[in-house]
Each structure stands twice: as C-alpha cells, then as structure tokens.
Design a protein around this motif. Sequence first.
Motif, PDB file in Angstrom:
ATOM      1  N   LYS A  77      -7.942  -7.990   0.878  1.00 38.86           N
ATOM      2  CA  LYS A  77      -8.838  -7.063   0.170  1.00 38.86           C
ATOM      3  C   LYS A  77     -10.155  -6.960   0.925  1.00 38.86           C
ATOM      4  N   LYS A  86      -6.819   4.712  -5.317  1.00 38.24           N
ATOM      5  CA  LYS A  86      -5.669   3.873  -5.650  1.00 38.24           C
ATOM      6  C   LYS A  86      -4.343   4.411  -5.110  1.00 38.24           C
ATOM      7  N   PRO A  87      -4.042   5.716  -5.239  1.00 36.62           N
ATOM      8  CA  PRO A  87      -2.763   6.204  -4.681  1.00 36.62           C
ATOM      9  C   PRO A  87      -2.634   5.932  -3.185  1.00 36.62           C
ATOM     10  N   ARG A  89      -4.114   3.573  -1.496  1.00 37.29           N
ATOM     11  CA  ARG A  89      -3.962   2.133  -1.277  1.00 37.29           C
ATOM     12  C   ARG A  89      -2.541   1.680  -1.582  1.00 37.29           C
ATOM     13  N   TYR A  90      -1.947   2.205  -2.657  1.00 34.95           N
ATOM     14  CA  TYR A  90      -0.577   1.833  -3.005  1.00 34.95           C
ATOM     15  C   TYR A  90       0.416   2.321  -1.946  1.00 34.95           C
ATOM     16  N   VAL A  91       0.199   3.540  -1.455  1.00 34.68           N
ATOM     17  CA  VAL A  91       1.085   4.083  -0.417  1.00 34.68           C
ATOM     18  C   VAL A  91       0.985   3.259   0.856  1.00 34.68           C
ATOM     19  N   THR A  93       0.042   0.105   1.186  1.00 34.51           N
ATOM     20  CA  THR A  93       0.654  -1.211   0.972  1.00 34.51           C
ATOM     21  C   THR A  93       2.174  -1.116   0.972  1.00 34.51           C
ATOM     22  N   THR A  94       2.707  -0.060   0.349  1.00 38.59           N
ATOM     23  CA  THR A  94       4.164   0.131   0.303  1.00 38.59           C
ATOM     24  C   THR A  94       4.737   0.326   1.707  1.00 38.59           C
ATOM     25  N   ILE A 233      -1.435 -11.019  -1.251  1.00 41.67           N
ATOM     26  CA  ILE A 233      -1.883  -9.879  -2.055  1.00 41.67           C
ATOM     27  C   ILE A 233      -2.486 -10.340  -3.378  1.00 41.67           C
TER      28      ILE A 233
END
Length: 317
Positions: A77, A86-87, A89-91, A93-94, A233
């Motif tokens: 982080k 957020k979207p 960051r999630y993409v 990380t995925t 994470i």
Amino acid sequence: MLSGDDYNVVGKCDKSTQHRFTAIGVLVACIFVLCFISCYFAFTKLFQNYYTGIPIGLFFAWMITNIYLFLLYTLSKTGFPYIPNKPARYVATTIRLVFIAFIAIVVSKPIESLVFSKQLALEMQSFKQDKIERYEKSTNVFFADEINIIKDIIAQQKVLNNVIDEEQLSNYNELIRSKEEERDRLIKSMRILVGKSDYYIQGMIILNTKYPICWAITLFGIIIFIIPTYLKIFIHKDSIFYKTKHYIESYLVKYEYELFKEKYSEIFRYKYGIDIQYTECYTDPPFNTKRKIDKRERAERTVLTEDDLLNSLYAKV
C-alpha cells in the motif's frame, strides 16, 4: 530481502508482523527452489545434457523469483497522497494476481512431468510406437503404389511385345530394388528420430489429459505462489510497518525535493545572476495532488467560446 520489503523497516515492527514477513521470505525461498527444479528438468530435457541444465536452471530460477519479488513489492500500500480510484486499483491487483498464477502454472508443469515420470514413460512409449506404426503404414502404402506402377509397366511391355528386353527388365528391377531400399531407409531413420525425441510438450499434453490428478500439483503451486501475496495484501494500512515505511519514504521524497529546489535557485543565481524560486503550483508538494486555486484571478478571468477562437483566427486571415 526475500520478503520483498526493507529489512530495517520490518525489524522495527511487532513480532506478529515480523513472523508474517518471515513466512513470506520462507515461501519465496521455496518458490526459488521450485523454479530451479522446474527449469533444470525442462532444460535438461531440451538440451539432453545434465550439466547444461544447472547454470541455465539457476539463471531462469533467479529471474523468475526476481520478477515475483517485484510483483510482490508492487502489492504494498502506498503512503503517498493520491487520488483514490478503487476500480483501477482492483483491476491492477487482479492483473498482478493472474500473472502470478500464470507463472505458477508454467513452473508446475515440468514438476508434474517429473513426479509422474514412470506413467509418462509408458505413455510416451505407446505414443512413439503408434507414431512409428502410422508412419510405416503410410510409407509402405506410398512405395507399394510406386512399385506396382513399375510392375504394371513391365506387365504391359510383355503383353504388347510378348517379350521384354532383358536389359530393360534389369533396369526396372533395379528401380524396384532402389524404391524398396529407400522405403527401408526412411523407416529406419524415422525409428531412430522418434526414439531420440522426447516429445516434451506432447508428454505434458498427454499427462494433463489422461492424468487429471496432476492438476493437484498445479493447484498446489498456485497456492504456494499466492500465499505471500495474501500475507502482503492484508497487512493493515495503519500497522506499524506501513507507518514506519511511509514515514521513511515521505522523508526521502521531501528531502530530495528540497535539494531540487535549492539546486534550481542556485543555477539561476550563479549562472544568470538572478534570484528565482521554484514556483509551487500545488498545495501539497512534492506529491502534487491538490492544485492551487487563485480565487481572485479566477473571478476576473473571462472564458471565451470556440466561436470566439474561430472568429479571432479568421479575422487575422
């Protein structure tokens, strides 16, 4: 070092965090060993040389482990100010996790071939025998057709002339004999070629098709690769680790930024003899996430339209 973060920062954390990073380091060491075993076995099969596989296996294991450590480090982080998304960051990380899983699958496949080597040897023997038989059948059919054509020519010559020249017959027989020798030579060379080939990729295809249990090793490899990312994470952003890490990183960035501003002023002062300070356009330098707004200038500023721009351009023409 193998945990993917600064040892000095980890050393200042509580025992539970230190144990977490110790587990990450141990797992990364295991990943390096798995990568070496996988690469060594793969390149030994490829080059058919046990000694060549050692340096190449070490190199690729070191390279894969370093790529993995880099991905692991990017999962930390950030402590710098930023505009949250957020979207995105999630993409991001995925994508990293999918790439790590892909690496795990690639590494696990040669290990599967090693674990199921006995079953695979029997399957490959059957595969090679079937390949040789199919080649022999097609080769025999091809040359049988050519030899039959020559024999038909001989038979037609006898029917038309009631007799065939002995020299011509000898030539036909010699041609038939050369066709048979070529057939035998091709079959023999094919047997040698198939015998020497290991069909490494074909072996993995057969293994994954006929022995679904080998996917358990793939799953185990993915779990080994994913556990360190899970441990990394889910370290809380308010933990001592991140507080210490963010303090050190922010201090270094701010310190280097102040040096930059001093150097900027020195260049103009000593080279041009003028005193100029670096202009700050943001309220939170050097992170620059909040731009300054001059309310007085903004109130006096007149914003023109696109038509005003076009009228201005055509008026000059």
